[in-house]
Design an enzyme around this catalytic site. Sequence first.
Site, short mmCIF file in Angstrom:
data_model
loop_
_atom_site.label_atom_id
_atom_site.label_comp_id
_atom_site.label_asym_id
_atom_site.label_seq_id
_atom_site.Cartn_x
_atom_site.Cartn_y
_atom_site.Cartn_z
N PRO A 2 0.76 -1.23 0.00
CA PRO A 2 0.00 0.00 0.00
C PRO A 2 0.80 1.29 0.00
O PRO A 2 1.41 1.65 0.98
CB PRO A 2 -0.72 -0.09 1.35
CG PRO A 2 0.21 -0.89 2.22
CD PRO A 2 1.24 -1.49 1.35
N GLU A 3 0.74 1.99 -1.08
CA GLU A 3 1.09 3.40 -1.03
C GLU A 3 -0.18 4.11 -1.44
O GLU A 3 -1.20 3.46 -1.66
CB GLU A 3 2.28 3.72 -1.95
CG GLU A 3 3.57 3.07 -1.45
CD GLU A 3 4.79 3.41 -2.27
OE1 GLU A 3 4.88 4.54 -2.77
OE2 GLU A 3 5.65 2.54 -2.44
N LYS A 59 -2.06 7.02 3.54
CA LYS A 59 -2.18 5.58 3.34
C LYS A 59 -3.23 4.97 4.26
O LYS A 59 -3.31 3.74 4.37
CB LYS A 59 -0.82 4.91 3.58
CG LYS A 59 0.30 5.42 2.70
CD LYS A 59 1.64 4.85 3.11
CE LYS A 59 2.77 5.53 2.35
NZ LYS A 59 4.10 5.12 2.86
N ARG A 274 16.25 1.08 3.07
CA ARG A 274 15.29 0.77 2.02
C ARG A 274 16.01 0.78 0.68
O ARG A 274 16.84 1.65 0.41
CB ARG A 274 14.15 1.80 1.98
CG ARG A 274 13.54 2.16 3.32
CD ARG A 274 13.00 0.96 4.05
NE ARG A 274 11.97 0.25 3.31
CZ ARG A 274 10.68 0.53 3.37
NH1 ARG A 274 10.23 1.51 4.14
NH2 ARG A 274 9.81 -0.18 2.68
#
Length: 285
Positions: A2-3, A59, A274
Amino acid sequence: MPELPEVETLRQHLDGVARGFRVQKILVNKPRIVRPESVTAFKRLLGGQTIHHIDRRGKFLMVHLNGGSPFKPLIIHLGMSGRLFFRDRSDAFQDIPHLAVALEGDDRVLCYVDVRGFGRWTFDVSSLERMGPEPLDPDTFHPEYLQQICRDRSVKIKDLLMHQERVAGLGNIYVNEVLFLSRLHPMRPAGTIPKPGLVVLCQAIRKTLTEAVRLGTSSDLDFEGTGRGDGFFYFGRSGQADREVKERFRVYGREGQPCPACDTPILRMMISQRGTYYCPTCQTL
DNA sequence: CGTCATGTTAAGGA
DNA sequence: TTCCTTAACATGAC
């Protein structure tokens, strides 16, 4: 999964099928999801309520309820691996792997599956209150706002854009795409970007997110992650669906492949633990 | 065995 | 106080 684009696509889908759904019975298989509330307190707040409509903020899904005591919306965050979908009540929904929460209605069940368990169902609005502006709202999100949050900041532009108190809804996939379109190096200190660069960045954010929402809402989606749809919600590492999704990205997940603009091989580096993908020719410090 | 994965946040240092 | 960085959370794929 989910973004902002994935959550918005899911919101539009759910809003159309969830209105009027009355919560008869609640199953909480992973108590961690409803933290910090206890399972009993959570059930007391949600039981018997009817879904009125569903909004989105960053989000987060905001499930507006009526008919119950608290008029506060149920706030759902999908974490890294949350999925939300309806099943027929006659189906064996309780056997679904990693089923974390289930809301049983008259003839359907709203199932929440979350493998890693980073998602959250809560009535606590505190994380929403500090959230930055919606990047698709031109009234609050514009180059001047970017200028305001970048000024005198030494933080890497990638980290700043992913910080939800600065911009709502950008995550690790789309921020890579945004920085590529903006020709900005992910490690560029935010405060060193001149105004014209911020104008381009603002456009890139709008374009990237708008395009992704349009793709999501015009595709046959796989909300359950079963691999039967086109996989927009299923970013694994292999499989046909995942390759189709990754083809939509210009740099994300494309280490070693040619830059779409100049053919230089895309590099990968770690920023704040990341994966970060960029073109060393187009995106210079 | 090690590395990596769409996210948030508590804790600590400057 | 603000700004910034890092580790932790939990599970599966490769």
